[in-house]
Design a protein around this motif. Structure first.
Motif, PDB file in Angstrom:
ATOM      1  N   GLY A   6       0.806  -1.223   0.000  1.00 30.87           N
ATOM      2  CA  GLY A   6       0.000   0.000   0.000  1.00 30.87           C
ATOM      3  C   GLY A   6       0.834   1.266   0.000  1.00 30.87           C
ATOM      4  N   LEU A   7       2.142   1.150  -0.168  1.00 27.62           N
ATOM      5  CA  LEU A   7       3.043   2.303  -0.148  1.00 27.62           C
ATOM      6  C   LEU A   7       2.768   3.202  -1.353  1.00 27.62           C
ATOM      7  CD1 LEU A   7       5.599   3.682   1.114  1.00 27.62           C
ATOM      8  CD2 LEU A   7       6.929   2.352  -0.525  1.00 27.62           C
ATOM      9  N   THR A   8       2.589   4.484  -1.099  1.00 29.58           N
ATOM     10  CA  THR A   8       2.426   5.460  -2.176  1.00 29.58           C
ATOM     11  C   THR A   8       3.459   6.554  -1.989  1.00 29.58           C
ATOM     12  OG1 THR A   8       0.810   6.767  -0.941  1.00 29.58           O
ATOM     13  CG2 THR A   8      -0.053   5.043  -2.400  1.00 29.58           C
ATOM     14  N   MET A   9       3.830   7.203  -3.104  1.00 29.61           N
ATOM     15  CA  MET A   9       4.811   8.280  -3.054  1.00 29.61           C
ATOM     16  C   MET A   9       4.310   9.463  -3.853  1.00 29.61           C
ATOM     17  SD  MET A   9       7.544  10.142  -4.511  1.00 29.61           S
ATOM     18  CE  MET A   9       8.197   9.358  -5.941  1.00 29.61           C
ATOM     19  N   THR A  10       4.475  10.656  -3.312  1.00 29.26           N
ATOM     20  CA  THR A  10       4.160  11.888  -4.020  1.00 29.26           C
ATOM     21  C   THR A  10       5.310  12.859  -3.812  1.00 29.26           C
ATOM     22  OG1 THR A  10       3.002  12.784  -2.089  1.00 29.26           O
ATOM     23  CG2 THR A  10       1.658  11.657  -3.740  1.00 29.26           C
ATOM     24  N   MET A  11       5.429  13.818  -4.716  1.00 25.31           N
ATOM     25  CA  MET A  11       6.424  14.876  -4.571  1.00 25.31           C
ATOM     26  C   MET A  11       5.686  16.130  -4.130  1.00 25.31           C
ATOM     27  SD  MET A  11       9.479  13.800  -5.300  1.00 25.31           S
ATOM     28  CE  MET A  11      10.423  15.263  -5.647  1.00 25.31           C
ATOM     29  N   LEU A  12       6.177  16.782  -3.093  1.00 28.16           N
ATOM     30  CA  LEU A  12       5.568  18.012  -2.610  1.00 28.16           C
ATOM     31  C   LEU A  12       6.669  18.888  -2.058  1.00 28.16           C
ATOM     32  CD1 LEU A  12       2.990  19.634  -2.016  1.00 28.16           C
ATOM     33  CD2 LEU A  12       2.900  18.513   0.199  1.00 28.16           C
ATOM     34  N   ALA A  13       6.732  20.097  -2.546  1.00 31.89           N
ATOM     35  CA  ALA A  13       7.703  21.094  -2.071  1.00 31.89           C
ATOM     36  C   ALA A  13       9.129  20.557  -2.126  1.00 31.89           C
ATOM     37  CB  ALA A  13       7.348  21.553  -0.663  1.00 31.89           C
ATOM     38  N   GLY A  14       9.447  19.836  -3.197  1.00 31.43           N
ATOM     39  CA  GLY A  14      10.799  19.345  -3.387  1.00 31.43           C
ATOM     40  C   GLY A  14      11.190  18.191  -2.489  1.00 31.43           C
ATOM     41  N   ARG A  15      10.215  17.493  -1.949  1.00 34.45           N
ATOM     42  CA  ARG A  15      10.498  16.354  -1.076  1.00 34.45           C
ATOM     43  C   ARG A  15       9.692  15.155  -1.543  1.00 34.45           C
ATOM     44  NH1 ARG A  15      13.351  17.160   3.330  1.00 34.45           N
ATOM     45  NH2 ARG A  15      12.395  15.514   4.529  1.00 34.45           N
ATOM     46  N   GLN A  16      10.234  13.962  -1.291  1.00 34.78           N
ATOM     47  CA  GLN A  16       9.510  12.721  -1.563  1.00 34.78           C
ATOM     48  C   GLN A  16       8.693  12.411  -0.311  1.00 34.78           C
ATOM     49  OE1 GLN A  16      12.033   9.445  -2.853  1.00 34.78           O
ATOM     50  NE2 GLN A  16      13.568  10.897  -3.565  1.00 34.78           N
ATOM     51  N   VAL A  93      -4.433  23.908   5.487  1.00 35.35           N
ATOM     52  CA  VAL A  93      -5.286  24.224   4.341  1.00 35.35           C
ATOM     53  C   VAL A  93      -4.812  25.518   3.696  1.00 35.35           C
ATOM     54  CG1 VAL A  93      -7.632  24.847   3.633  1.00 35.35           C
ATOM     55  CG2 VAL A  93      -7.274  22.978   5.248  1.00 35.35           C
ATOM     56  N   SER A  94      -4.471  26.509   4.532  1.00 35.17           N
ATOM     57  CA  SER A  94      -3.976  27.776   3.990  1.00 35.17           C
ATOM     58  C   SER A  94      -2.659  27.563   3.268  1.00 35.17           C
ATOM     59  CB  SER A  94      -3.788  28.807   5.105  1.00 35.17           C
ATOM     60  OG  SER A  94      -5.021  29.115   5.693  1.00 35.17           O
ATOM     61  N   ALA A  95      -1.814  26.731   3.816  1.00 36.74           N
ATOM     62  CA  ALA A  95      -0.532  26.454   3.164  1.00 36.74           C
ATOM     63  C   ALA A  95      -0.764  25.804   1.809  1.00 36.74           C
ATOM     64  CB  ALA A  95       0.333  25.570   4.061  1.00 36.74           C
ATOM     65  N   ALA A  96      -1.707  24.866   1.745  1.00 36.87           N
ATOM     66  CA  ALA A  96      -1.997  24.192   0.478  1.00 36.87           C
ATOM     67  C   ALA A  96      -2.542  25.188  -0.542  1.00 36.87           C
ATOM     68  CB  ALA A  96      -2.983  23.054   0.697  1.00 36.87           C
ATOM     69  N   VAL A  97      -3.433  26.081  -0.096  1.00 39.95           N
ATOM     70  CA  VAL A  97      -3.991  27.088  -0.993  1.00 39.95           C
ATOM     71  C   VAL A  97      -2.873  28.017  -1.465  1.00 39.95           C
ATOM     72  CG1 VAL A  97      -5.523  29.095  -1.114  1.00 39.95           C
ATOM     73  CG2 VAL A  97      -6.329  26.974  -0.088  1.00 39.95           C
ATOM     74  N   SER A  98      -1.993  28.395  -0.559  1.00 34.79           N
ATOM     75  CA  SER A  98      -0.875  29.266  -0.905  1.00 34.79           C
ATOM     76  C   SER A  98       0.025  28.599  -1.937  1.00 34.79           C
ATOM     77  CB  SER A  98      -0.079  29.613   0.353  1.00 34.79           C
ATOM     78  OG  SER A  98       1.037  30.388   0.026  1.00 34.79           O
ATOM     79  N   VAL A  99       0.332  27.335  -1.739  1.00 38.03           N
ATOM     80  CA  VAL A  99       1.170  26.602  -2.692  1.00 38.03           C
ATOM     81  C   VAL A  99       0.443  26.509  -4.036  1.00 38.03           C
ATOM     82  CG1 VAL A  99       2.145  24.333  -3.245  1.00 38.03           C
ATOM     83  CG2 VAL A  99       2.465  25.309  -0.971  1.00 38.03           C
ATOM     84  N   GLN A 100      -0.852  26.237  -3.986  1.00 35.75           N
ATOM     85  CA  GLN A 100      -1.626  26.142  -5.221  1.00 35.75           C
ATOM     86  C   GLN A 100      -1.617  27.483  -5.963  1.00 35.75           C
ATOM     87  OE1 GLN A 100      -5.812  25.324  -4.727  1.00 35.75           O
ATOM     88  NE2 GLN A 100      -5.925  24.297  -6.713  1.00 35.75           N
ATOM     89  N   GLN A 101      -1.771  28.592  -5.240  1.00 31.08           N
ATOM     90  CA  GLN A 101      -1.731  29.909  -5.865  1.00 31.08           C
ATOM     91  C   GLN A 101      -0.352  30.190  -6.458  1.00 31.08           C
ATOM     92  OE1 GLN A 101      -2.980  32.344  -2.588  1.00 31.08           O
ATOM     93  NE2 GLN A 101      -5.138  32.248  -3.151  1.00 31.08           N
ATOM     94  N   MET A 102       0.697  29.808  -5.735  1.00 25.89           N
ATOM     95  CA  MET A 102       2.054  30.000  -6.248  1.00 25.89           C
ATOM     96  C   MET A 102       2.245  29.210  -7.539  1.00 25.89           C
ATOM     97  SD  MET A 102       4.765  30.259  -3.082  1.00 25.89           S
ATOM     98  CE  MET A 102       4.734  28.523  -2.804  1.00 25.89           C
ATOM     99  N   THR A 107       2.789  28.897 -13.323  1.00 31.30           N
ATOM    100  CA  THR A 107       2.344  28.374 -14.610  1.00 31.30           C
ATOM    101  C   THR A 107       1.983  29.511 -15.555  1.00 31.30           C
ATOM    102  OG1 THR A 107       1.526  26.369 -13.537  1.00 31.30           O
ATOM    103  CG2 THR A 107       0.639  26.864 -15.725  1.00 31.30           C
ATOM    104  N   ARG A 108       1.291  30.518 -15.044  1.00 34.90           N
ATOM    105  CA  ARG A 108       0.923  31.673 -15.860  1.00 34.90           C
ATOM    106  C   ARG A 108       2.181  32.389 -16.362  1.00 34.90           C
ATOM    107  NH1 ARG A 108       0.978  36.796 -15.519  1.00 34.90           N
ATOM    108  NH2 ARG A 108       1.529  36.862 -13.329  1.00 34.90           N
ATOM    109  N   MET A 109       3.142  32.616 -15.467  1.00 34.10           N
ATOM    110  CA  MET A 109       4.370  33.306 -15.844  1.00 34.10           C
ATOM    111  C   MET A 109       5.172  32.493 -16.859  1.00 34.10           C
ATOM    112  SD  MET A 109       5.414  34.872 -12.125  1.00 34.10           S
ATOM    113  CE  MET A 109       6.995  35.484 -12.631  1.00 34.10           C
ATOM    114  N   MET A 110       5.230  31.174 -16.661  1.00 38.42           N
ATOM    115  CA  MET A 110       5.951  30.317 -17.607  1.00 38.42           C
ATOM    116  C   MET A 110       5.291  30.398 -18.986  1.00 38.42           C
ATOM    117  SD  MET A 110       8.581  29.124 -16.133  1.00 38.42           S
ATOM    118  CE  MET A 110       9.088  27.817 -17.210  1.00 38.42           C
ATOM    119  N   GLY A 111       3.967  30.447 -19.026  1.00 37.57           N
ATOM    120  CA  GLY A 111       3.252  30.586 -20.298  1.00 37.57           C
ATOM    121  C   GLY A 111       3.577  31.904 -20.979  1.00 37.57           C
TER     122      GLY A 111
END
Length: 163
Positions: A6-16, A93-102, A107-111
């Protein structure tokens, strides 16, 4: 290791981040397989942390006022420290929203950067086409002039021969 399927892995903020049986194990993005395995084994060997039931209010930390100096006069009590709310930046939750906004801003700037670079490429290619057209046109004019000169010489030659 029990439950490893059941091991899962995700990348978040430069960490596994690994999730195994409800435990989250986080390692550096560049961690070796051995380091990851050691972190997972250490997390599984450590005792589980007791969790509060959902909906349990988080008690406010008691404020500790400094002891008054011996010669200090009585002052009004200090205002209590504000209690963090759900909108505080340290709330997950605020941190997640902040990361999502960043990430959305990134993405907008890269475009925008990509679009500007594509336009620069388009202009450069147009300049190359214009240069080739001009150069080939100049060569064609030069050859045309030489052809005229050649025909003139040949005409004079045939005239001199009386042909």
């Amino acid at each position: 290791m029990p439950g490893i399927e059941g091991l899962t892995m995700t990348m978040l903020a430069g960490r596994q981040n690994y999730n195994l049986n409800g435990r989250v194990i986080s390692v550096d993005a560049g961690a070796s397989d051995t380091q990851v395995e050691q972190a997972i084994r250490a997390a599984m060997a450590s005792p589980a942390v007791a969790q509060m039931p959902a909906g349990t209010p988080i008690p406010a930390a008691p404020s500790i006022a400094p002891a008054p100096a011996a010669n200090a006069q009585a002052t009004a009590p200090a205002a209590p420290a504000p209690v963090p709310t759900a909108s505080a930046p340290t709330h997950p939750v605020s941190a997640a929203v902040s990361v999502q906004q960043m990430m959305q801003e990134h993405t907008r700037m890269m475009g925008e950067i990509q679009a500007a670079q594509v336009e620069l490429l388009r202009a450069t290619l147009a300049r190359q086409r214009a240069a080739v057209s001009s150069a080939v046109g100049s060569v064609a004019q030069k050859i045309e002039g030489q052809t005229d000169d050649f025909l003139s010489v040949m005409g004079q030659f045939t005239n001199d021969l009386g042909v």
